[in-house]
Design a protein around this motif. Structure first.
Motif, mmCIF file in Angstrom:
data_model
loop_
_atom_site.group_PDB
_atom_site.id
_atom_site.type_symbol
_atom_site.label_atom_id
_atom_site.label_comp_id
_atom_site.label_asym_id
_atom_site.label_seq_id
_atom_site.Cartn_x
_atom_site.Cartn_y
_atom_site.Cartn_z
ATOM 1 N N VAL A 1 -2.008 -4.051 -46.383
ATOM 2 C CA VAL A 1 -0.602 -4.388 -46.185
ATOM 3 C C VAL A 1 -0.388 -4.966 -44.782
ATOM 4 O O VAL A 1 0.308 -5.968 -44.606
ATOM 5 N N ARG A 2 -1.035 -4.303 -43.797
ATOM 6 C CA ARG A 2 -0.893 -4.785 -42.429
ATOM 7 C C ARG A 2 -1.443 -6.197 -42.279
ATOM 8 O O ARG A 2 -0.831 -7.056 -41.629
ATOM 9 N N ARG A 3 -2.568 -6.433 -42.889
ATOM 10 C CA ARG A 3 -3.183 -7.762 -42.794
ATOM 11 C C ARG A 3 -2.313 -8.816 -43.486
ATOM 12 O O ARG A 3 -2.121 -9.918 -42.965
ATOM 13 N N THR A 4 -1.773 -8.470 -44.640
ATOM 14 C CA THR A 4 -0.912 -9.401 -45.361
ATOM 15 C C THR A 4 0.335 -9.735 -44.558
ATOM 16 O O THR A 4 0.744 -10.893 -44.452
ATOM 17 N N VAL A 5 0.954 -8.700 -43.963
ATOM 18 C CA VAL A 5 2.146 -8.919 -43.143
ATOM 19 C C VAL A 5 1.831 -9.796 -41.944
ATOM 20 O O VAL A 5 2.596 -10.703 -41.591
ATOM 21 N N LEU A 6 0.673 -9.534 -41.306
ATOM 22 C CA LEU A 6 0.264 -10.332 -40.152
ATOM 23 C C LEU A 6 0.062 -11.790 -40.539
ATOM 24 O O LEU A 6 0.470 -12.706 -39.812
ATOM 25 N N ILE A 7 -0.550 -12.035 -41.703
ATOM 26 C CA ILE A 7 -0.776 -13.403 -42.166
ATOM 27 C C ILE A 7 0.563 -14.105 -42.419
ATOM 28 O O ILE A 7 0.762 -15.260 -42.034
ATOM 29 N N LEU A 8 1.492 -13.384 -43.050
ATOM 30 C CA LEU A 8 2.794 -13.976 -43.343
ATOM 31 C C LEU A 8 3.570 -14.293 -42.068
ATOM 32 O O LEU A 8 4.197 -15.352 -41.958
ATOM 33 N N ILE A 9 3.516 -13.370 -41.099
ATOM 34 C CA ILE A 9 4.216 -13.610 -39.836
ATOM 35 C C ILE A 9 3.611 -14.792 -39.097
ATOM 36 O O ILE A 9 4.321 -15.647 -38.561
ATOM 37 N N THR A 10 2.283 -14.858 -39.091
ATOM 38 C CA THR A 10 1.602 -15.974 -38.424
ATOM 39 C C THR A 10 1.947 -17.300 -39.094
ATOM 40 O O THR A 10 2.234 -18.296 -38.410
ATOM 41 N N ALA A 11 1.947 -17.303 -40.431
ATOM 42 C CA ALA A 11 2.287 -18.524 -41.159
ATOM 43 C C ALA A 11 3.721 -18.950 -40.873
ATOM 44 O O ALA A 11 4.008 -20.149 -40.711
ATOM 45 N N TYR A 12 4.619 -17.988 -40.788
ATOM 46 C CA TYR A 12 6.023 -18.291 -40.507
ATOM 47 C C TYR A 12 6.168 -18.904 -39.117
ATOM 48 O O TYR A 12 6.860 -19.920 -38.937
ATOM 49 N N VAL B 1 3.867 -20.445 -37.332
ATOM 50 C CA VAL B 1 3.253 -21.777 -37.327
ATOM 51 C C VAL B 1 4.185 -22.800 -37.972
ATOM 52 O O VAL B 1 4.356 -23.921 -37.470
ATOM 53 N N LEU B 2 4.797 -22.430 -39.090
ATOM 54 C CA LEU B 2 5.705 -23.342 -39.779
ATOM 55 C C LEU B 2 6.915 -23.671 -38.914
ATOM 56 O O LEU B 2 7.338 -24.837 -38.833
ATOM 57 N N ILE B 3 7.477 -22.657 -38.248
ATOM 58 C CA ILE B 3 8.606 -22.887 -37.351
ATOM 59 C C ILE B 3 8.220 -23.850 -36.239
ATOM 60 O O ILE B 3 8.945 -24.803 -35.921
ATOM 61 N N LEU B 4 7.052 -23.628 -35.644
ATOM 62 C CA LEU B 4 6.587 -24.490 -34.552
ATOM 63 C C LEU B 4 6.391 -25.926 -35.026
ATOM 64 O O LEU B 4 6.761 -26.879 -34.331
ATOM 65 N N LEU B 5 5.821 -26.096 -36.217
ATOM 66 C CA LEU B 5 5.616 -27.442 -36.750
ATOM 67 C C LEU B 5 6.944 -28.148 -36.994
ATOM 68 O O LEU B 5 7.106 -29.333 -36.682
ATOM 69 N N LEU B 6 7.901 -27.427 -37.548
ATOM 70 C CA LEU B 6 9.214 -28.012 -37.799
ATOM 71 C C LEU B 6 9.912 -28.413 -36.505
ATOM 72 O O LEU B 6 10.570 -29.450 -36.436
ATOM 73 N N LEU B 7 9.727 -27.600 -35.465
ATOM 74 C CA LEU B 7 10.349 -27.914 -34.183
ATOM 75 C C LEU B 7 9.673 -29.103 -33.516
ATOM 76 O O LEU B 7 10.342 -29.969 -32.946
ATOM 77 N N VAL B 8 8.355 -29.155 -33.588
ATOM 78 C CA VAL B 8 7.619 -30.263 -32.975
ATOM 79 C C VAL B 8 7.990 -31.589 -33.617
ATOM 80 O O VAL B 8 8.152 -32.615 -32.945
ATOM 81 N N TYR C 1 15.943 -26.211 -46.138
ATOM 82 C CA TYR C 1 14.766 -25.444 -45.716
ATOM 83 C C TYR C 1 15.006 -23.964 -45.992
ATOM 84 O O TYR C 1 14.708 -23.107 -45.172
ATOM 85 N N TRP C 2 15.508 -23.683 -47.186
ATOM 86 C CA TRP C 2 15.806 -22.312 -47.593
ATOM 87 C C TRP C 2 14.572 -21.427 -47.582
ATOM 88 O O TRP C 2 14.665 -20.209 -47.458
ATOM 89 N N PHE C 3 13.383 -22.047 -47.709
ATOM 90 C CA PHE C 3 12.130 -21.293 -47.759
ATOM 91 C C PHE C 3 11.646 -20.885 -46.367
ATOM 92 O O PHE C 3 10.607 -20.225 -46.238
ATOM 93 N N VAL C 4 12.408 -21.275 -45.319
ATOM 94 C CA VAL C 4 12.071 -20.871 -43.945
ATOM 95 C C VAL C 4 13.284 -20.117 -43.384
ATOM 96 O O VAL C 4 14.125 -20.695 -42.695
ATOM 97 N N PRO C 5 13.410 -18.845 -43.682
ATOM 98 C CA PRO C 5 14.590 -18.082 -43.249
ATOM 99 C C PRO C 5 14.792 -18.149 -41.733
ATOM 100 O O PRO C 5 13.842 -18.001 -40.961
ATOM 101 N N GLY C 6 16.040 -18.415 -41.339
ATOM 102 C CA GLY C 6 16.365 -18.428 -39.916
ATOM 103 C C GLY C 6 16.041 -19.718 -39.196
ATOM 104 O O GLY C 6 16.239 -19.803 -37.973
#
Length: 294
Positions: free
Chosen positions: A7-18, A20-27, A195-200
């Motif tokens: 569970v911890r690993r899955t959460v970490l992967i999801l947070i990291t992906a989020y 990264v996606l935020i950073l890409l959208l901002l760049v 961008y409903w799939f990227v909360p916040g």
């Protein structure tokens, strides 16, 4: 792997992906907002029939060279106090693709000054929010200083992306009226929808495009009437966004719903209805007076 560790690993992967996606959208934010190359930066008819226009070159406050068209009202029909539409087009393409819109406005009759943003058409530079606001300021200054157009005879006319530009201009400069076709309340409202799939994501954006806030500010400073136009089946900017902009805007205001599927094509889909609504609006602009000094 133990369940807790999984569970911890899955959460970490999801947070990291989020992240990264935020950073890409901002760049790549500006590239995701502005599309000056679609369908082609210089595509379209630059010598449209029955649209005598003058090429105008402007320089924005930061030195960027801009291109625009000046289109005079028909000499045999124009009144001495004919309004001037300062036109801000939507995303993608250029002013050559909007010749039918300018022809419609000219025949009301009125003068038309159609501006291209930096990075679009023949203009220099690359588009960004603050930059296209500078472009709008340069166009306004040209009309007032070079063409001696009275501010109360200028109508800020925006389509789609251009509605945010028109609203911002009206909040900063005196105009006689504001016409918005296919507006949206803000960049954050668009981000939440698309961008409903990227909360916040809306809280990380640098672009604001605060149409509703700027309309309220414009009304408090200059009391210019507002006309909102929106197609009921708009495939790009939802009809409900136009309703929200209208509902939040102060009086005086009016709303025109164009029945059908269109985005910046109200003048083509239902020119009769639009003309019937615009003519009394222009009379309202003609007879309006600025607010008394506070």
């Amino acid at each position: 792997m133990a369940p807790v560790a999984w569970v911890r690993r899955t959460v970490l992967i999801l947070i990291t992906a989020y992240i990264v996606l935020i950073l890409l959208l901002l760049v790549f934010e500006n590239r995701l907002i502005f599309f000056p190359q679609i369908p082609g930066r210089l595509s379209g008819d630059w010598s449209p029939p029955d649209l005598n226009h003058e090429d105008v070159w402007l320089t924005a406050a930061d030195g960027v060279r801009l291109h625009a068209w000046w289109i005079s009202a028909p000499a045999d029909r124009a009144a001495a106090d004919a309004p001037t539409f300062l036109c801000f087009h939507g995303n993608a393409a250029n002013i050559a693709w909007r010749a039918d819109v300018y022809r419609f406005l000219r025949d009301l009759p009125s003068n038309v000054f159609a501006l291209e943003y930096r990075g679009y058409g023949h203009c220099e530079g690359s588009p960004n929010e603050s930059g296209i606001y500078r472009d709008a300021d340069a166009a306004y200054d040209f009309l007032v200083r070079e063409r001696s157009v009275p501010p109360r005879r200028i109508i800020a006319f925006g389509q789609s992306l251009g509605t945010a530009v028109a609203a911002e201009l009206a909040a900063q400069h005196e105009v006689g009226g504001v016409v918005l076709e296919a507006p949206f309340p803000s960049a954050r409202a668009l981000a939440r929808r698309f961008y409903w799939f990227v909360p916040g994501i809306e809280w990380f954006m640098r672009s604001r495009f605060e149409t509703s806030k700027n309309l309220a500010l414009a009304s408090s400073k200059f009391a210019a009437p507002l006309l909102v136009v929106h197609c009921t089946r708009d495939p790009v900017i939802p009809f409900v966004f136009g309703q929200q902009v209208f509902d939040r805007a102060p009086q005086p205001k009016s709303f025109v719903a164009i029945t059908g599927e269109c985005h910046e094509e109200a003048t083509l889909i239902d020119p009769g209805t639009l003309r019937r609504e615009l003519l009394p609006f222009l009379e309202q602009v003609r007879t309006s007076r600025p607010l008394a000094p506070q």
